[in-house]
Design a protein around this motif. Structure first.
Motif, PDB file in Angstrom:
ATOM      1  N   LEU A  15       0.957  -1.364   0.131  1.00  0.00           N
ATOM      2  CA  LEU A  15       0.144   0.040   0.254  1.00  0.00           C
ATOM      3  C   LEU A  15       0.860   1.288   0.076  1.00  0.00           C
ATOM      4  CD1 LEU A  15      -2.484   1.665   0.506  1.00  0.00           C
ATOM      5  CD2 LEU A  15      -2.184   1.419   2.880  1.00  0.00           C
ATOM      6  N   PHE A  16       1.872   1.237   0.991  1.00  0.00           N
ATOM      7  CA  PHE A  16       2.652   2.401   0.763  1.00  0.00           C
ATOM      8  C   PHE A  16       3.721   2.578  -0.288  1.00  0.00           C
ATOM      9  CE2 PHE A  16       1.248   2.759   5.474  1.00  0.00           C
ATOM     10  CZ  PHE A  16       0.903   3.975   5.444  1.00  0.00           C
ATOM     11  N   ASN A  17       4.132   1.470  -0.915  1.00  0.00           N
ATOM     12  CA  ASN A  17       4.678   1.572  -2.104  1.00  0.00           C
ATOM     13  C   ASN A  17       3.770   1.991  -3.142  1.00  0.00           C
ATOM     14  OD1 ASN A  17       7.122   0.678  -3.505  1.00  0.00           O
ATOM     15  ND2 ASN A  17       5.829  -0.512  -4.691  1.00  0.00           N
ATOM     16  N   PHE A  18       2.669   1.864  -3.233  1.00  0.00           N
ATOM     17  CA  PHE A  18       1.842   2.681  -4.260  1.00  0.00           C
ATOM     18  C   PHE A  18       1.704   3.955  -3.842  1.00  0.00           C
ATOM     19  CE2 PHE A  18      -2.543   4.082  -5.206  1.00  0.00           C
ATOM     20  CZ  PHE A  18      -2.698   3.945  -6.440  1.00  0.00           C
ATOM     21  N   ASP A  22       2.893   7.059  -6.450  1.00  0.00           N
ATOM     22  CA  ASP A  22       2.284   8.260  -7.002  1.00  0.00           C
ATOM     23  C   ASP A  22       3.186   9.298  -6.678  1.00  0.00           C
ATOM     24  OD1 ASP A  22      -0.049   7.051  -7.489  1.00  0.00           O
ATOM     25  OD2 ASP A  22      -1.152   7.754  -5.990  1.00  0.00           O
ATOM     26  N   ILE A  23       3.875   9.630  -5.462  1.00  0.00           N
ATOM     27  CA  ILE A  23       4.731  10.842  -4.957  1.00  0.00           C
ATOM     28  C   ILE A  23       5.806  10.871  -6.010  1.00  0.00           C
ATOM     29  CG2 ILE A  23       6.049  11.808  -3.046  1.00  0.00           C
ATOM     30  CD1 ILE A  23       3.059  11.954  -2.992  1.00  0.00           C
ATOM     31  N   VAL A  24       6.452   9.711  -6.368  1.00  0.00           N
ATOM     32  CA  VAL A  24       7.804   9.672  -7.061  1.00  0.00           C
ATOM     33  C   VAL A  24       7.317  10.304  -8.548  1.00  0.00           C
ATOM     34  CG1 VAL A  24       9.321   8.184  -8.355  1.00  0.00           C
ATOM     35  CG2 VAL A  24       9.066   7.927  -5.919  1.00  0.00           C
ATOM     36  N   ASN A  25       6.220   9.615  -9.033  1.00  0.00           N
ATOM     37  CA  ASN A  25       5.811  10.066 -10.562  1.00  0.00           C
ATOM     38  C   ASN A  25       5.384  11.594 -10.407  1.00  0.00           C
ATOM     39  OD1 ASN A  25       6.112   7.699 -11.668  1.00  0.00           O
ATOM     40  ND2 ASN A  25       3.983   6.800 -11.231  1.00  0.00           N
ATOM     41  N   LEU A  75       9.481   7.047   0.064  1.00  0.00           N
ATOM     42  CA  LEU A  75       8.719   8.421   0.180  1.00  0.00           C
ATOM     43  C   LEU A  75       9.203   9.519   0.874  1.00  0.00           C
ATOM     44  CD1 LEU A  75       5.989   6.116   1.962  1.00  0.00           C
ATOM     45  CD2 LEU A  75       5.443   7.699   0.337  1.00  0.00           C
ATOM     46  N   GLU A  76      10.377   9.384   1.598  1.00  0.00           N
ATOM     47  CA  GLU A  76      10.723  10.444   2.291  1.00  0.00           C
ATOM     48  C   GLU A  76      11.647  11.204   1.261  1.00  0.00           C
ATOM     49  OE1 GLU A  76      13.373   9.284   5.560  1.00  0.00           O
ATOM     50  OE2 GLU A  76      11.840   9.917   6.973  1.00  0.00           O
ATOM     51  N   LEU A  77      12.356  10.427   0.386  1.00  0.00           N
ATOM     52  CA  LEU A  77      13.274  11.287  -0.472  1.00  0.00           C
ATOM     53  C   LEU A  77      12.443  11.807  -1.560  1.00  0.00           C
ATOM     54  CD1 LEU A  77      16.211  12.009  -1.596  1.00  0.00           C
ATOM     55  CD2 LEU A  77      16.089   9.823  -2.958  1.00  0.00           C
ATOM     56  N   ALA A  78      11.337  11.097  -2.102  1.00  0.00           N
ATOM     57  CA  ALA A  78      10.525  11.878  -2.913  1.00  0.00           C
ATOM     58  C   ALA A  78       9.906  13.251  -2.361  1.00  0.00           C
ATOM     59  CB  ALA A  78       9.582  10.629  -3.687  1.00  0.00           C
ATOM     60  N   SER A  79       9.464  12.955  -1.258  1.00  0.00           N
ATOM     61  CA  SER A  79       8.745  13.995  -0.420  1.00  0.00           C
ATOM     62  C   SER A  79       9.443  15.055  -0.103  1.00  0.00           C
ATOM     63  CB  SER A  79       8.218  13.580   0.993  1.00  0.00           C
ATOM     64  OG  SER A  79       7.170  12.550   0.552  1.00  0.00           O
ATOM     65  N   LYS A  80      11.188  14.772   0.303  1.00  0.00           N
ATOM     66  CA  LYS A  80      12.077  15.923   0.468  1.00  0.00           C
ATOM     67  C   LYS A  80      12.227  16.765  -0.989  1.00  0.00           C
ATOM     68  CE  LYS A  80      14.789  13.841   4.219  1.00  0.00           C
ATOM     69  NZ  LYS A  80      15.916  13.172   4.433  1.00  0.00           N
ATOM     70  N   LYS A  81      12.277  15.959  -1.946  1.00  0.00           N
ATOM     71  CA  LYS A  81      12.476  16.578  -3.172  1.00  0.00           C
ATOM     72  C   LYS A  81      11.191  17.580  -3.847  1.00  0.00           C
ATOM     73  CE  LYS A  81      15.951  16.049  -5.413  1.00  0.00           C
ATOM     74  NZ  LYS A  81      17.237  16.830  -5.067  1.00  0.00           N
ATOM     75  N   TYR A  96      -2.571  15.220  -0.144  1.00  0.00           N
ATOM     76  CA  TYR A  96      -2.638  13.755  -0.891  1.00  0.00           C
ATOM     77  C   TYR A  96      -2.656  12.754   0.512  1.00  0.00           C
ATOM     78  CZ  TYR A  96      -1.095   9.730  -3.020  1.00  0.00           C
ATOM     79  OH  TYR A  96      -1.142   8.469  -3.369  1.00  0.00           O
ATOM     80  N   PHE A  97      -1.624  12.665   1.536  1.00  0.00           N
ATOM     81  CA  PHE A  97      -1.808  11.555   2.346  1.00  0.00           C
ATOM     82  C   PHE A  97      -2.838  11.369   3.228  1.00  0.00           C
ATOM     83  CE2 PHE A  97       2.797  11.864   1.282  1.00  0.00           C
ATOM     84  CZ  PHE A  97       3.074  10.666   0.779  1.00  0.00           C
ATOM     85  N   ASN A  98      -3.533  12.738   3.471  1.00  0.00           N
ATOM     86  CA  ASN A  98      -4.840  12.897   4.362  1.00  0.00           C
ATOM     87  C   ASN A  98      -5.962  12.211   3.667  1.00  0.00           C
ATOM     88  OD1 ASN A  98      -7.160  14.657   5.262  1.00  0.00           O
ATOM     89  ND2 ASN A  98      -5.475  14.459   6.928  1.00  0.00           N
TER      90      ASN A  98
END
Length: 186
Positions: A15-18, A22-25, A75-81, A96-98
Motif C-alpha cells: 500500500l505504501f509502495n503504491f 504516486d509521489i515519485v511520479n 517516500l521520504e526522498l521523493a517528499s523531500k524533493k 494527498y496523504f490525508n
C-alpha cells in the motif's frame, strides 16, 4: 510474528509502495524522467509479485524489514524533493496523504488505546522499532520509538495519513521535533 502477520505487513508495505509511486511520479513531472532512475538508484524498488514470489520464506522478517525501510526511504526522498519546490508543496503532500487516510476505510478510533492500535496496524516499520510508552493517561498517550526512525515519514506522511483515518474522531495524532509520538483527546 507468524505467517499471517508477515502477509499483513507485506500488504501494508505494498500500500505504501503504491503511495510512494504516486509521489515519485509527481516529483518526476517536476524534475524530469531521470528522477525515476535517481529514485531507483538511491532507494531501490519493491519487486512486483505476490508475497510468496517476493518474500524468501526462510527469512521473511529480514526481507520485510528491508522492503519496509526501502519504501519509507522512497517516500521520504521523493517528499523531500517535492518540498524543495517551494512552501506550498507541503500542503499538497499533506492533503494527498490525508485523503488517502480518509479513503482507506478504517473505522474511527473510540479511545486513545484504539487509536494507538490503529497506528500500529498501519505502520510498516514494526519489525525495526519497538515503542516505549512514557505517558498513558485518559487524555493523552505519548510514546517513543527505539531504533531507526524515518522522521519525515512519521512527521508528515503518517501524521497526514493517520489524520485522514481519524477525521471526525475526537483524537489528534502528531509527532514532535524530538520524535515524541502523541495521541490527545480533543
Amino acid at each position: 510474528m507468524n505467517g499471517q502477520d508477515y502477509r499483513q505487513l507485506f500488504d501494508r508495505i505494498r500500500l505504501f509502495n503504491f503511495l510512494a509511486s504516486d509521489i515519485v511520479n509527481f516529483a518526476a513531472q517536476k524534475y524530469g524522467s531521470e528522477f525515476l532512475d535517481y529514485m531507483d538508484m538511491n532507494c531501490g524498488a519493491l519487486p512486483d509479485g505476490d508475497y510468496e514470489k517476493v518474500i524468501d520464506q526462510s527469512a521473511p522478517q529480514q526481507f520485510l524489514d528491508l522492503y519496509s525501510n526501502m519504501v519509507m526511504g522512497r517516500l521520504e526522498l521523493a517528499s523531500k524533493k517535492i518540498l524543495e519546490l517551494g512552501d506550498g508543496y507541503k500542503a499538497v503532500l499533506f492533503d494527498y496523504f490525508n485523503k488517502e487516510g480518509v479513503n482507506i476505510g478504517i473505522e474511527k478510533p473510540t479511545g486513545l488505546r484504539d487509536a494507538y492500535d490503529i497506528i500500529k496496524g498501519c505502520s510498516i516499520d514494526l519489525l525495526a522499532n519497538q515503542d516505549e510508552i512514557s505517558k498513558d493517561s485518559e487524555d493523552e498517550l505519548i510514546w517513543h520509538k527505539k531504533g531507526n526512525v524515518h522522521s519525515l515519514f512519521w512527521t508528515l506522511i503518517m501524521v497526514a495519513f493517520i489524520g485522514g483515518i481519524f477525521k471526525g474522531a475526537c483524537i489528534e495524532f502528531y509527532v514532535t521535533e524530538k520524535m515524541d509520538f502523541v495521541l490527545k483527546k480533543i
